[in-house]
Design a protein around this motif. Structure first.
Motif, short mmCIF file in Angstrom:
data_model
loop_
_atom_site.label_atom_id
_atom_site.label_comp_id
_atom_site.label_asym_id
_atom_site.label_seq_id
_atom_site.Cartn_x
_atom_site.Cartn_y
_atom_site.Cartn_z
N ILE A 218 4.76 -4.77 -4.30
CA ILE A 218 3.89 -5.32 -3.26
C ILE A 218 3.52 -6.74 -3.66
O ILE A 218 3.01 -6.98 -4.76
CB ILE A 218 2.61 -4.47 -3.10
CG1 ILE A 218 2.99 -3.03 -2.73
CG2 ILE A 218 1.68 -5.07 -2.06
CD1 ILE A 218 1.83 -2.07 -2.80
N GLU A 219 3.79 -7.66 -2.78
CA GLU A 219 3.54 -9.08 -3.05
C GLU A 219 2.34 -9.54 -2.23
O GLU A 219 2.35 -9.43 -1.00
CB GLU A 219 4.78 -9.89 -2.71
CG GLU A 219 4.74 -11.31 -3.22
CD GLU A 219 6.10 -11.96 -3.19
OE1 GLU A 219 6.16 -13.19 -3.45
OE2 GLU A 219 7.11 -11.28 -2.90
N ILE B 200 -1.15 -9.02 1.98
CA ILE B 200 0.18 -8.54 1.61
C ILE B 200 1.23 -9.34 2.39
O ILE B 200 1.28 -9.29 3.63
CB ILE B 200 0.32 -7.03 1.90
CG1 ILE B 200 -0.69 -6.22 1.05
CG2 ILE B 200 1.74 -6.56 1.62
CD1 ILE B 200 -0.71 -4.74 1.35
N GLN B 201 2.05 -10.08 1.65
CA GLN B 201 3.08 -10.93 2.26
C GLN B 201 4.42 -10.21 2.38
O GLN B 201 5.20 -10.49 3.29
CB GLN B 201 3.27 -12.18 1.41
CG GLN B 201 2.05 -13.07 1.35
CD GLN B 201 1.73 -13.72 2.69
OE1 GLN B 201 2.61 -14.21 3.38
NE2 GLN B 201 0.46 -13.70 3.07
N ALA B 202 4.69 -9.30 1.44
CA ALA B 202 5.98 -8.60 1.46
C ALA B 202 5.85 -7.31 0.67
O ALA B 202 5.04 -7.20 -0.26
CB ALA B 202 7.08 -9.47 0.86
N ILE B 203 6.66 -6.32 1.07
CA ILE B 203 6.80 -5.09 0.30
C ILE B 203 8.29 -4.90 0.06
O ILE B 203 9.07 -4.67 0.99
CB ILE B 203 6.20 -3.88 1.04
CG1 ILE B 203 4.70 -4.07 1.24
CG2 ILE B 203 6.47 -2.59 0.25
CD1 ILE B 203 4.02 -2.95 2.00
N HIS B 204 8.70 -5.05 -1.19
CA HIS B 204 10.11 -4.95 -1.57
C HIS B 204 10.41 -3.51 -1.97
O HIS B 204 9.75 -2.95 -2.84
CB HIS B 204 10.40 -5.90 -2.74
CG HIS B 204 10.01 -7.31 -2.49
ND1 HIS B 204 10.81 -8.19 -1.79
CD2 HIS B 204 8.89 -8.00 -2.82
CE1 HIS B 204 10.20 -9.37 -1.73
NE2 HIS B 204 9.04 -9.28 -2.35
N VAL C 253 2.64 -5.09 5.40
CA VAL C 253 2.62 -6.55 5.50
C VAL C 253 1.56 -6.98 6.52
O VAL C 253 1.46 -6.40 7.61
CB VAL C 253 4.01 -7.07 5.91
CG1 VAL C 253 3.96 -8.58 6.20
CG2 VAL C 253 5.02 -6.78 4.82
N GLY C 254 0.75 -7.96 6.14
CA GLY C 254 -0.31 -8.46 7.00
C GLY C 254 -1.66 -7.84 6.72
O GLY C 254 -2.68 -8.37 7.19
#
Length: 471
Positions: free
Chosen positions: A28-29, A35-39, A389-390
């Motif tokens: 989780i970024e 939260i900008q991204a979840i890889h 995200v968001g």
């Protein structure tokens, strides 16, 4: 990893509790609190800062808990509890957002000026994010809309004496006036659902007693059932979203189901103490178990768990309601005169997880009941309650297999009196992150982070709690 402020953070885990029933490896970024991204693939390719980012390993990574029923009591009764101690306890328990009740602070949050005073205190010393409930009391119906415009999450009222004189209970006539103001506002009205019943239905009056059953008999299920009948009637008449706080009477569930079948936008919560404690185990003089409505018998508790599993109860909250030890009258052990309220802010995650496993419930039940639906009730689900995200970067990292034993030295709310003292529970919080900032890590708190005040946008439609109800 140091505790403190940061503009970006990555959290990696092998067991990340994602929406739609998924538990999977992920990174989780978080940037600038969001939260900008979840890889979820090629994790080895994601940039990593060993000194800054957090590897949760085999611990669970979950959305931070949203506790929508908390009594902080500041200002005015800060000796009972204040924002600093309450929100430290919240952080230690994986709670990243609390919604503060309009009592027992002085002044109560029943006017716009009182709301502003509440906010100033919360802003100064909170470790986690804070939203606010206002109050409905007799003749304050014209104060409600200004508070909604200022960002209040909704309102609470009592149908019986609240326990403090500055927050009087409402009559049915008062409710009609309040409902007229709330209709069409996208707000919600919360009810402490107990009402006085006819003398013929009451147990013989007892002035003082160390026997729990005397207190239990003084607050019978009929008081809740009668109040919930009134709530259902008002909800159906005005179609204003209504919510029953701290349900303890399982006998009221058919009333709730019937109202919902007729289209009432009615939701309901229960509390950790009703699911974890039962009347048969309350010791003589054990006034630290006293709360209103009361903890009821084991058979009642079984039905509450079943109602959670089948969706009749929408969420589980703490109703953290502390006071000074003196008001609990522990030495006298007098149930009839002691203050009614249970301190539990820090232990909800562990309490629920311990009981849920025995009931065949799992991680996504916990997220639904303690994160997603509480956020929806409070009108903050566009920011809080899930990992997506968001959303705000609110995360709890915890070990579901580790045990904790509740003892005074590891209790972080102001006073250490709680019926959970001595209990050993499953589920130990390791790290709590609020908007990308580590506020708690293995017993240590950030002294630089401050929680934010969460204001509800009156123009934003409150997200639905379907299939159980419509908000």
């Amino acid at each position: 990893m140091s505790i403190g402020r940061m503009s970006s953070l990555r959290v990696r885990g092998q067991k990340v509790v994602l929406p739609e029933g998924v538990v999977a490896p992920a990174i989780i970024e978080i940037k600038d609190g969001v939260i900008q991204a979840i890889h979820r693939s090629d994790l080895d390719q994601v940039p990593w800062n060993q000194d800054r980012d957090i590897d949760a390993g085999q611990n669970l990574v979950m959305p931070g808990v949203v506790d929508s029923h908390v009594h902080v009591n500041e200002p005015g009764r800060t000796l009972w509890e204040g924002y600093r101690t309450a929100t430290r306890a919240a952080a230690a328990g994986g709670v990243t957002t609390i919604v503060d009740m309009p009592l027992n602070s002085i002044p109560p949050t029943t006017t716009l000026n009182a709301f502003h005073e509440k906010m100033s205190h919360a802003k100064a010393s909170s470790y986690v994010d804070v939203a606010f409930w206002g109050g409905v009391v007799p003749q304050n119906q014209f104060d409600l809309r200004p508070m909604i415009q200022a960002g209040i999450a909704g309102f609470k009222c009592f149908l019986i004496h609240s326990g403090v004189d500055e927050f009087p209970h409402v009559t049915e006539e008062d409710l009609h006036e309040a409902m007229k103001q709330l209709k069409g506002t996208n707000s919600v009205l919360l009810f402490h659902a107990e009402m006085e019943i006819p003398i013929s239905e009451q147990a013989p009056e007892v002035d003082t007693s160390a026997e729990y059953n005397d207190f239990l008999n003084s607050r019978p299920k009929q008081m809740e059932n009668k109040a919930i009948e009134l709530v259902a009637k008002m909800c159906l008449q005005y179609r204003v979203p209504c919510h029953i706080v701290h349900l303890s009477s399982a006998d009221a569930l058919p009333i709730i189901r019937d109202a919902r079948r007729q289209g009432a936008p009615l939701t309901v919560e229960t509390c950790h103490h009703y699911l974890s404690l039962n009347a048969e185990d309350v010791p003589q003089g054990g006034t630290h178990f006293k709360c209103c409505p009361p903890i009821r018998d084991k058979n009642n508790q079984v039905v509450l768990w079943e109602a959670l599993k089948n969706g009749d109860i929408d969420m589980v909250v703490s109703d953290h309601s502390p006071c000074t030890p003196e008001l609990k009258l522990l030495e006298q052990g007098d149930f009839m005169k002691a203050w009614g309220g249970i301190s539990s802010m820090q232990f909800g995650l562990s309490l629920f997880w311990t009981g849920a496993q025995q009931q065949g419930m799992g991680l996504h039940d916990m997220v639904r009941l303690m994160c997603e639906r509480t956020a929806k009730l409070a009108g903050v689900s566009h920011r809080k309650g899930s990992l997506a995200v968001g959303m705000d970067g609110d995360i709890v990292i915890w070990d579901p297999d580790a045990c904790i034993t509740i003892q005074p030295e590891n209790i972080h709310h102001r006073h250490k009196v709680t019926p959970y003292s001595g209990l050993t529970l499953k589920g130990a919080v390791q790290v709590t992150i609020v908007r990308g900032q580590v506020v708690y890590k293995q017993g240590t708190f950030s002294e630089t982070h401050k929680g934010s005040l969460i204001m509800c946008d009156p123009s934003r439609k409150r997200e639905s709690l379907t299939p159980n109800a419509h908000l």
